[in-house]
Design a protein around this motif. Structure first.
Motif, PDB file in Angstrom:
ATOM      1  N   TYR A 180      -0.662  -1.529  -7.334  1.00 35.72           N
ATOM      2  CA  TYR A 180       0.691  -1.443  -7.856  1.00 35.72           C
ATOM      3  C   TYR A 180       0.819  -0.358  -8.929  1.00 35.72           C
ATOM      4  CZ  TYR A 180      -1.335  -4.015 -11.734  1.00 35.72           C
ATOM      5  OH  TYR A 180      -2.124  -4.389 -12.784  1.00 35.72           O
ATOM      6  N   TRP A 181      -0.276  -0.085  -9.649  1.00 34.21           N
ATOM      7  CA  TRP A 181      -0.237   0.894 -10.742  1.00 34.21           C
ATOM      8  C   TRP A 181       0.011   2.308 -10.245  1.00 34.21           C
ATOM      9  CZ3 TRP A 181      -4.372  -2.042  -9.210  1.00 34.21           C
ATOM     10  CH2 TRP A 181      -5.378  -1.377  -8.509  1.00 34.21           C
ATOM     11  N   MET A 182      -0.078   2.505  -8.928  1.00 35.25           N
ATOM     12  CA  MET A 182       0.150   3.826  -8.359  1.00 35.25           C
ATOM     13  C   MET A 182       1.616   4.036  -7.982  1.00 35.25           C
ATOM     14  SD  MET A 182      -3.298   4.066  -5.975  1.00 35.25           S
ATOM     15  CE  MET A 182      -3.119   5.803  -5.612  1.00 35.25           C
ATOM     16  N   LEU A 183       2.448   3.007  -8.142  1.00 40.13           N
ATOM     17  CA  LEU A 183       3.857   3.146  -7.798  1.00 40.13           C
ATOM     18  C   LEU A 183       4.573   4.000  -8.852  1.00 40.13           C
ATOM     19  CD1 LEU A 183       4.803  -0.487  -6.700  1.00 40.13           C
ATOM     20  CD2 LEU A 183       4.383   1.484  -5.232  1.00 40.13           C
ATOM     21  N   PRO A 184       5.523   4.810  -8.429  1.00 43.59           N
ATOM     22  CA  PRO A 184       6.319   5.584  -9.397  1.00 43.59           C
ATOM     23  C   PRO A 184       7.069   4.659 -10.355  1.00 43.59           C
ATOM     24  CG  PRO A 184       6.618   6.433  -7.161  1.00 43.59           C
ATOM     25  CD  PRO A 184       5.862   5.152  -7.031  1.00 43.59           C
ATOM     26  N   PRO A 244      12.383   1.849   0.989  1.00 40.08           N
ATOM     27  CA  PRO A 244      11.893   1.058   2.129  1.00 40.08           C
ATOM     28  C   PRO A 244      10.370   1.000   2.217  1.00 40.08           C
ATOM     29  CG  PRO A 244      13.765   2.366   2.819  1.00 40.08           C
ATOM     30  CD  PRO A 244      13.434   2.799   1.415  1.00 40.08           C
ATOM     31  N   LYS A 245       9.696   2.117   1.897  1.00 41.73           N
ATOM     32  CA  LYS A 245       8.229   2.086   1.946  1.00 41.73           C
ATOM     33  C   LYS A 245       7.660   1.225   0.817  1.00 41.73           C
ATOM     34  CE  LYS A 245       7.129   6.368   4.401  1.00 41.73           C
ATOM     35  NZ  LYS A 245       6.426   5.657   5.489  1.00 41.73           N
ATOM     36  N   VAL A 246       8.319   1.229  -0.343  1.00 47.46           N
ATOM     37  CA  VAL A 246       7.863   0.385  -1.439  1.00 47.46           C
ATOM     38  C   VAL A 246       8.064  -1.087  -1.080  1.00 47.46           C
ATOM     39  CG1 VAL A 246       8.175  -0.187  -3.879  1.00 47.46           C
ATOM     40  CG2 VAL A 246       8.329   2.182  -3.129  1.00 47.46           C
ATOM     41  N   LYS A 247       9.144  -1.401  -0.418  1.00 44.84           N
ATOM     42  CA  LYS A 247       9.374  -2.771   0.051  1.00 44.84           C
ATOM     43  C   LYS A 247       8.299  -3.187   1.048  1.00 44.84           C
ATOM     44  CE  LYS A 247      14.406  -2.920  -0.558  1.00 44.84           C
ATOM     45  NZ  LYS A 247      15.716  -3.066   0.111  1.00 44.84           N
ATOM     46  N   GLU A 248       7.930  -2.248   1.899  1.00 46.92           N
ATOM     47  CA  GLU A 248       6.879  -2.525   2.879  1.00 46.92           C
ATOM     48  C   GLU A 248       5.545  -2.791   2.170  1.00 46.92           C
ATOM     49  OE1 GLU A 248       5.082  -0.356   6.885  1.00 46.92           O
ATOM     50  OE2 GLU A 248       7.000   0.275   6.028  1.00 46.92           O
ATOM     51  N   PHE A 249       5.266  -2.001   1.143  1.00 45.93           N
ATOM     52  CA  PHE A 249       4.050  -2.197   0.354  1.00 45.93           C
ATOM     53  C   PHE A 249       4.037  -3.590  -0.281  1.00 45.93           C
ATOM     54  CE2 PHE A 249       2.491  -2.105  -4.067  1.00 45.93           C
ATOM     55  CZ  PHE A 249       1.140  -1.921  -3.841  1.00 45.93           C
ATOM     56  N   LEU A 250       5.150  -3.997  -0.894  1.00 47.19           N
ATOM     57  CA  LEU A 250       5.210  -5.304  -1.543  1.00 47.19           C
ATOM     58  C   LEU A 250       5.098  -6.430  -0.512  1.00 47.19           C
ATOM     59  CD1 LEU A 250       5.560  -7.028  -4.054  1.00 47.19           C
ATOM     60  CD2 LEU A 250       8.042  -6.784  -3.812  1.00 47.19           C
ATOM     61  N   SER A 251       5.686  -6.239   0.650  1.00 44.76           N
ATOM     62  CA  SER A 251       5.576  -7.258   1.699  1.00 44.76           C
ATOM     63  C   SER A 251       4.119  -7.471   2.102  1.00 44.76           C
ATOM     64  CB  SER A 251       6.411  -6.859   2.922  1.00 44.76           C
ATOM     65  OG  SER A 251       7.787  -6.826   2.608  1.00 44.76           O
ATOM     66  N   LEU A 252       3.344  -6.395   2.161  1.00 42.58           N
ATOM     67  CA  LEU A 252       1.925  -6.520   2.487  1.00 42.58           C
ATOM     68  C   LEU A 252       1.167  -7.257   1.383  1.00 42.58           C
ATOM     69  CD1 LEU A 252       1.029  -3.076   4.080  1.00 42.58           C
ATOM     70  CD2 LEU A 252       0.712  -5.309   5.115  1.00 42.58           C
ATOM     71  N   ARG A 277      -9.901  11.824  -3.090  1.00 48.56           N
ATOM     72  CA  ARG A 277      -8.887  11.211  -3.943  1.00 48.56           C
ATOM     73  C   ARG A 277      -7.710  10.729  -3.116  1.00 48.56           C
ATOM     74  NH1 ARG A 277      -7.469  14.572  -9.228  1.00 48.56           N
ATOM     75  NH2 ARG A 277      -6.582  12.515  -9.676  1.00 48.56           N
ATOM     76  N   ILE A 278      -7.164   9.565  -3.510  1.00 51.60           N
ATOM     77  CA  ILE A 278      -5.957   9.021  -2.881  1.00 51.60           C
ATOM     78  C   ILE A 278      -4.769   9.341  -3.777  1.00 51.60           C
ATOM     79  CG2 ILE A 278      -4.760   6.930  -2.151  1.00 51.60           C
ATOM     80  CD1 ILE A 278      -7.425   5.675  -1.566  1.00 51.60           C
ATOM     81  N   THR A 279      -3.752   9.939  -3.208  1.00 49.77           N
ATOM     82  CA  THR A 279      -2.547  10.240  -3.972  1.00 49.77           C
ATOM     83  C   THR A 279      -1.335   9.636  -3.282  1.00 49.77           C
ATOM     84  OG1 THR A 279      -2.298  12.342  -2.777  1.00 49.77           O
ATOM     85  CG2 THR A 279      -3.481  12.392  -4.887  1.00 49.77           C
ATOM     86  N   ILE A 280      -0.323   9.288  -4.100  1.00 51.86           N
ATOM     87  CA  ILE A 280       0.929   8.741  -3.581  1.00 51.86           C
ATOM     88  C   ILE A 280       1.807   9.885  -3.095  1.00 51.86           C
ATOM     89  CG2 ILE A 280       3.046   7.556  -4.224  1.00 51.86           C
ATOM     90  CD1 ILE A 280       0.940   5.598  -4.047  1.00 51.86           C
ATOM     91  N   ALA A 297       6.323  -3.303  -8.849  1.00 57.89           N
ATOM     92  CA  ALA A 297       4.962  -3.422  -9.383  1.00 57.89           C
ATOM     93  C   ALA A 297       4.771  -4.771 -10.069  1.00 57.89           C
ATOM     94  CB  ALA A 297       4.689  -2.291 -10.366  1.00 57.89           C
ATOM     95  N   GLN A 298       5.771  -5.231 -10.819  1.00 55.65           N
ATOM     96  CA  GLN A 298       5.680  -6.529 -11.485  1.00 55.65           C
ATOM     97  C   GLN A 298       5.578  -7.668 -10.475  1.00 55.65           C
ATOM     98  OE1 GLN A 298       9.118  -6.641 -14.032  1.00 55.65           O
ATOM     99  NE2 GLN A 298       8.381  -4.979 -15.337  1.00 55.65           N
ATOM    100  N   SER A 299       6.310  -7.557  -9.382  1.00 54.94           N
ATOM    101  CA  SER A 299       6.218  -8.577  -8.341  1.00 54.94           C
ATOM    102  C   SER A 299       4.848  -8.547  -7.667  1.00 54.94           C
ATOM    103  CB  SER A 299       7.321  -8.376  -7.290  1.00 54.94           C
ATOM    104  OG  SER A 299       7.306  -9.412  -6.329  1.00 54.94           O
ATOM    105  N   ALA A 300       4.296  -7.345  -7.480  1.00 51.03           N
ATOM    106  CA  ALA A 300       2.947  -7.240  -6.913  1.00 51.03           C
ATOM    107  C   ALA A 300       1.936  -7.937  -7.814  1.00 51.03           C
ATOM    108  CB  ALA A 300       2.576  -5.774  -6.710  1.00 51.03           C
TER     109      ALA A 300
END
Length: 396
Positions: A80-84, A56-64, A47-50, A91-94
């Motif tokens: 994106y559905w795994m974001l807090p 900053p890490k969320v910004k990095e995720f969106l940049s990818l 299982r993958i967990t957040i 998530a909306q931008s993703a």
């Protein structure tokens, strides 16, 4: 990266693009980039967990996610559905960029088929492919040993086909006054994701729908909007064509920005995606030459078959929110090698994928290519009825 959080993902991202450029130059054109953000997730017992993450890490995720929208192939290990919940705006931008990647599928497919026929990589292109005499098109792929060296230079830009240019953003915009340094090669350009104007050497948002062209051969600072996570330095070249799917109606559209003098656009080779992939390796390749030409006070799209014969013209309309872009609906271009172009087959007042599916269904019954059977100068439902009548007419 050593410079987080002031400069997020700096070397991570640059290494990804460096690797992509190396792959394409080495003969591997249909690449993707990883979507792994260091420390973002944990994997245990299948299982993958957040993990506990910061902005900053969320910004990095969106940049990818933004970068991957323009890659030849897209793979996601987590979504994106795994974001807090507190990062729902990210998530909306993703989601916006995932939809954009889907809308660009037909464009990338045509470019990939162009590679298949010519051997020239077309989906992901380093700038020196198209601008071999421009030294700046080489310098941007140099190694930069400091964070400031990356921030101060237009670095690792690439094009998707010859129409779109992407200037990757390697840092948190807030750390550099919301500005990204970009280089536009020769030619004229407009912003793709918003209407822009040039103020001195800054590319800024324009309040109206009729932006001017941005002259190439120069460096600029692209000003990102503070309240718009979807903003990104993406440019459309004047005189080039691209295909893009309308997400709501599913119609396949052609975008083109005409030359200021009204001259003919460059040719774009469109390969319709087959609707039946069974035995695709034995299917004939269907290809059309698309070109925007002046027609009265507007423009139309010339469509020619694989040998250059004119098979139809489609009227173009100005984009509702980007008046420099002219749009043609090519949903009605056949995916079979019959050079068939039709309009509103089911007479419902619009041309959609339903018309295309109807045409293909009828052709499967008649085993004939589309043609103006009743000689009224149109291809529509009446031709289909004539063709069916010829098939199913009782013996005399």
């Amino acid at each position: 990266p050593a410079y987080r959080p002031n400069v997020i993902g700096l070397y991570d991202f640059k290494v990804l693009i460096d690797g992509a450029v190396t792959s394409v130059v080495s003969g591997y054109p249909h690449l993707t980039i990883q979507d792994f953000v260091s420390g973002f997730t944990s994997y245990s017992n299948g299982r993958i967990t957040i993990n506990d993450i910061d902005e900053p890490k969320v910004k990095e995720f969106l940049s990818l996610i933004k970068l991957k929208a323009f890659m030849p192939a897209t793979v996601f290990s987590f979504g994106y559905w795994m974001l807090p919940d507190q990062y729902s705006n990210y998530a909306q931008s993703a989601v916006f960029y995932l939809k954009l990647a889907d809308r660009l599928q037909a464009y990338k497919y045509s470019l990939a088929m162009g590679w298949y026929e010519t051997g020239v990589p077309l989906v992901f292109r380093p700038l020196f492919f198209d601008y071999p005499n421009d030294q700046k098109a080489y310098d941007m792929y140099k190694r930069f040993d400091t964070a400031q060296g990356i921030v101060n230079n237009a670095v690792n830009e690439f094009s998707v086909g010859k129409a779109l240019l992407i200037a990757p953003n390697f840092f948190d915009p807030a750390s550099n006054g919301n500005k990204v340094k970009v280089y536009l090669p020769e030619g004229e350009w407009i912003c793709f994701l918003k209407n822009c104007q040039v103020n001195n050497d800054h590319i800024e948002k324009l309040s109206n729908n009729n932006p001017g062209s941005i002259s190439g051969g120069k460096f600029y600072y692209y000003v990102l909007e503070n309240d718009n996570l979807n903003d990104y330095p993406v440019f459309l070249k004047v005189g080039e064509l691209m295909t893009i799917r309308d997400y709501k109606s599913e119609r396949l559209l052609v975008y083109g920005v005409p030359f200021p003098n009204g001259g003919r656009s460059q040719i774009f080779y469109h390969y319709p995606i087959p609707t039946n992939l069974a035995g695709y390796q034995n299917q004939s390749i269907t290809k059309y030459q698309l070109r925007m030409v002046k027609s009265g006070g507007g423009y139309e799209l010339e469509v020619k078959n694989i040998v250059g014969e004119l098979v139809g013209k489609i009227s173009m309309q100005q984009h509702k929110s980007k008046e420099r872009i002219w749009v043609a609906d090519i949903s009605s271009i056949s995916t079979t090698p019959g050079n068939a172009i039709f309009t509103d087959l089911d007479n419902d007042g619009s041309t959609t994928g339903r018309d295309l599916r109807l045409w293909q269904q009828m052709l499967s019954q008649t085993t004939r290519d589309a043609q103006d059977v009743n000689s009224d100068g149109k291809l529509n439902i009446y031709d289909l009825l004539f063709m069916l009548r010829a098939v199913y007419a009782p013996p005399s």
